[in-house]
Design an enzyme around this catalytic site. Sequence first.
Site, PDB file in Angstrom:
ATOM      1  N   HIS A 111     -12.054   1.095   0.912  1.00  0.00           N
ATOM      2  CA  HIS A 111     -10.632   0.920   0.608  1.00  0.00           C
ATOM      3  C   HIS A 111      -9.846   0.369   1.787  1.00  0.00           C
ATOM      4  O   HIS A 111      -8.638   0.166   1.675  1.00  0.00           O
ATOM      5  CB  HIS A 111     -10.024   2.241   0.163  1.00  0.00           C
TER       6      HIS A 111
ATOM      7  N   HIS B 229       0.857  -1.194   0.000  1.00  0.00           N
ATOM      8  CA  HIS B 229       0.000   0.000   0.000  1.00  0.00           C
ATOM      9  C   HIS B 229       0.890   1.240   0.000  1.00  0.00           C
ATOM     10  O   HIS B 229       1.689   1.436   0.909  1.00  0.00           O
ATOM     11  CB  HIS B 229      -0.877  -0.025   1.261  1.00  0.00           C
TER      12      HIS B 229
ATOM     13  N   GLY C 111     -10.592   2.058   7.811  1.00  0.00           N
ATOM     14  CA  GLY C 111     -11.060   3.396   8.174  1.00  0.00           C
ATOM     15  C   GLY C 111     -10.753   3.713   9.629  1.00  0.00           C
ATOM     16  O   GLY C 111     -11.095   2.946  10.542  1.00  0.00           O
TER      17      GLY C 111
END
Length: 387
Positions: free
Chosen positions: A315, A168, A318
Amino acid sequence: MQTITGRLLSWASILEDTTREQALRTARMPFIHPHVALMPDAHLGLGATVGSVIPTDGAIIPAAVGVDIGCGMAAVRTQFTRTDLAGRDLAPLHAQISRSIPLSAGGRNRSIRTTAEPRIEELRALPGAAQADAVAKHWPQQLGSLGSGNHFIEVSLDESDRVWAFLHSGSRGVGNKLAQKHIAVAREQCRRRFVDLPDRDLAYLVEGEPEFDAYLEALMWAQRFAFLNREEMVDRVLDQLGRFLQADVERLEEVRCHHNYTARERHFGRDVWLSRKGAISARAGEPGLVPGSMGAASYVVVGKGDPRSLHSAPHGAGRSHSRTAARKLFDRADLDARIAGVVWGESDAFLDEHPDAYKPIDQVMADAADLVEVRHTLRQVVNVKGD
């Protein structure tokens, strides 16, 4: 899915009042079409909510894309299995990856590697390269670097004990500087027009004007930089994994996705600029990646193409606590216990990445059941982060 207003739909079962109000402010902007979609991982962001999908007609809100333009994920399934890792000390693999890829804020390569040269040449040839040079002359040295915060590199095992490389990251310092530059331009444009904004970070650029075109050029360049940055890191991670296991790596399955970006898409009968700020595209049959927090599961998914969500999905987990709050709430002993069995950086610098600083990924995925189908569940055995 919950209809908060006709212009705001939410898939989040965990939603703070401040986040809801922020999303409503965005949804009330006059150029939204047809509505803002709030993902299950939604939380407070700069101007626009992280975990929101924002379709705009004739304008773009730079802060609604975010300052890490093109941030996203890459994953590769290899031929290796748990058996290949069994009995091995994985600390040397962690160290090899950490040496191969510059970590942390400001990290960059001392020299340009051969594998990066064609990627840098591609970026130099794209519109937007001059803007990149103007704001960050060392951007070529940042290609193939991780950054800090919630960016990570992991070696993981799936539900069938197959080994994946999973990472990521985004557009690094150059993307941040380009974003900040154009956010400031948007604020000035709105000030000159006497636009009364509900939040100055909802300042926008109007399609057809030079400032809009300049931002779009920078945006597309930074999104490509972010993609190629991840490709360079994937190559290095797999090279180190192959060296560690003394075998050439076979790439048996590969998935890529942005989750901070803008694209031209058609929704509800109109072509719009769709900004996903912390969301992935989830058209029917489209693969995607949803990472969990440090120490939690991550997911390889496929989209179901829900039109109400604007073909989008969450995505990640959170945040539920800010980084500052997390450092006050959690201690190192608890973090150590929560990620027992994972080889990681073992530093107090990662306290703000404690799993409980995020929403439970299981709840996020349950909320997203109409948006994506889970194909693989990944659990890390090596976690590399920058402090």
